[in-house]
Design an enzyme around this catalytic site. Structure first.
Site, PDB file in Angstrom:
ATOM      1  NE  ARG A   1      38.722  42.808  59.905  1.00  0.00           N
ATOM      2  CZ  ARG A   1      38.255  43.721  60.818  1.00  0.00           C
ATOM      3  NH1 ARG A   1      37.632  44.767  60.414  1.00  0.00           N
ATOM      4  NH2 ARG A   1      38.291  43.748  62.159  1.00  0.00           N
TER       5      ARG A   1
ATOM      6  NE  ARG B   1      37.389  47.492  71.439  1.00  0.00           N
ATOM      7  CZ  ARG B   1      37.877  47.314  70.252  1.00  0.00           C
ATOM      8  NH1 ARG B   1      38.522  48.429  69.571  1.00  0.00           N
ATOM      9  NH2 ARG B   1      37.734  46.158  69.358  1.00  0.00           N
TER      10      ARG B   1
ATOM     11  NE  ARG C   1      33.549  44.953  69.259  1.00  0.00           N
ATOM     12  CZ  ARG C   1      34.363  45.343  68.419  1.00  0.00           C
ATOM     13  NH1 ARG C   1      34.703  46.652  68.169  1.00  0.00           N
ATOM     14  NH2 ARG C   1      34.780  44.475  67.445  1.00  0.00           N
TER      15      ARG C   1
HETATM   16  P1  AMP Z   1      35.950  45.563  63.966  1.00  0.00           P
HETATM   17  O1  AMP Z   1      35.157  46.393  64.573  1.00  0.00           O
HETATM   18  O2  AMP Z   1      36.707  46.298  63.183  1.00  0.00           O
HETATM   19  O3  AMP Z   1      37.051  44.857  64.970  1.00  0.00           O
HETATM   20  O4  AMP Z   1      35.222  44.186  63.523  1.00  0.00           O
HETATM   21  C1  AMP Z   1      34.438  43.631  64.212  1.00  0.00           C
HETATM   22  C2  AMP Z   1      34.121  42.234  63.436  1.00  0.00           C
HETATM   23  O5  AMP Z   1      33.211  42.630  62.169  1.00  0.00           O
HETATM   24  C3  AMP Z   1      35.137  41.444  62.709  1.00  0.00           C
HETATM   25  O6  AMP Z   1      35.595  40.565  63.711  1.00  0.00           O
HETATM   26  C4  AMP Z   1      34.331  40.927  61.510  1.00  0.00           C
HETATM   27  O7  AMP Z   1      33.368  39.708  62.177  1.00  0.00           O
HETATM   28  C5  AMP Z   1      33.553  41.817  61.154  1.00  0.00           C
HETATM   29  N1  AMP Z   1      34.079  42.677  60.228  1.00  0.00           N
HETATM   30  C6  AMP Z   1      34.509  43.774  60.077  1.00  0.00           C
HETATM   31  N2  AMP Z   1      34.963  44.363  59.123  1.00  0.00           N
HETATM   32  C7  AMP Z   1      35.198  43.234  58.367  1.00  0.00           C
HETATM   33  C8  AMP Z   1      35.668  43.116  56.862  1.00  0.00           C
HETATM   34  N3  AMP Z   1      36.205  44.160  56.150  1.00  0.00           N
HETATM   35  N4  AMP Z   1      35.464  41.825  56.510  1.00  0.00           N
HETATM   36  C9  AMP Z   1      34.928  40.839  57.083  1.00  0.00           C
HETATM   37  N5  AMP Z   1      34.527  40.983  58.025  1.00  0.00           N
HETATM   38  C10 AMP Z   1      34.450  42.089  58.927  1.00  0.00           C
END
Ligand code: AMP
Length: 201
Positions: free
Chosen positions: A99, A138, A144
């Site tokens: 990311r 969701r 969440r």
């Molecule tokens: P997601 O489930 O992919 O939407 O991720 C939820 C949250 O987890 C994000 O908003 C970030 O706070 C954290 N997160 C997930 N993947 C990453 C990543 N590659 N780098 C930094 N934070 C992450």
């Protein structure tokens, strides 16, 4: 071909790219079955740590609750551990990682040490209004916190625009970037992805 040819020629390693709510997790679940790959979602890994009350989970939660990205180094270390724990995998689907440019560079370096490489980065595209609707929907089921609050969602989009969007150019520079229309029937989108991935093999 040399029987000792590197795993580069045989593995499929995909990055699923896209804004929150684009459908990365949903589609990864189908693709992992179809292609026999191991799915790693850094968001899921963080949520697992939070559920188990680990120090990493506690640290990550303070960022996730606000919709901020978790710092690079802990995220990179966690991802590398997940890859290392699955040495028999035929390949990986990276969902929600990388990311940031630092994460993308770290991933390339790490994979190179294992004679692995990214096969392709596939972006799922959908308009923001649709993504916000999907996330709020969701959030009702998943509970969440980061899906239930429009301000947090906006902050996640902001993080995406400033830190993640530059990866498009990063992977385009490697000729590995593909875009898929993420609007429509879930099965139709899966089919678009499968066609795209088959073109990479
Ligand atoms: P997601 O489930 O992919 O939407 O991720 C939820 C949250 O987890 C994000 O908003 C970030 O706070 C954290 N997160 C997930 N993947 C990453 C990543 N590659 N780098 C930094 N934070 C992450």
């Amino acid at each position: 071909m040399d029987i000792f040819a590197s795993r580069i020629t045989t593995m499929i390693n995909l990055v699923l790219f896209g804004k929150p709510g684009a459908g990365k997790g949903t589609q990864a679940a189908f693709l992992k079955e179809h292609f026999g790959l191991f799915h790693i979602s850094t968001g899921d890994l963080f949520r697992h740590h939070i559920k188990n009350g680990t120090p990493l989970g506690k640290m990550a939660q303070s960022y996730m609750d606000k919709g901020d990205l978790v710092p690079d180094q802990v995220t990179i270390d966690m991802l590398e551990n997940a890859v290392d724990e699955n040495p028999e995998a035929k390949g990986f689907i990276f969902d929600g990682f990388p990311r940031t440019t630092a994460q993308a560079e770290a991933l390339d370096t790490f994979l190179a040490t294992k004679e692995m490489t990214i096969t392709g980065t596939i972006a799922l595209e959908a308009p923001d209004e649709m993504l916000i609707e999907r996330l709020l929907e969701r959030g009702k089921d998943s509970g969440r916190a980061d899906d239930q609050d429009t301000e947090k969602i906006k902050n996640r989009f902001e993080e995406y625009s400033t830190k993640t969007a530059p990866l498009r150019a990063y992977y385009q520079g490697q000729n590995k970037f593909y875009q898929i229309d993420g609007v429509g029937d879930i099965t139709a989108i899966t089919q678009r992805l499968i066609t795209c991935i088959q073109g990479l093999l």
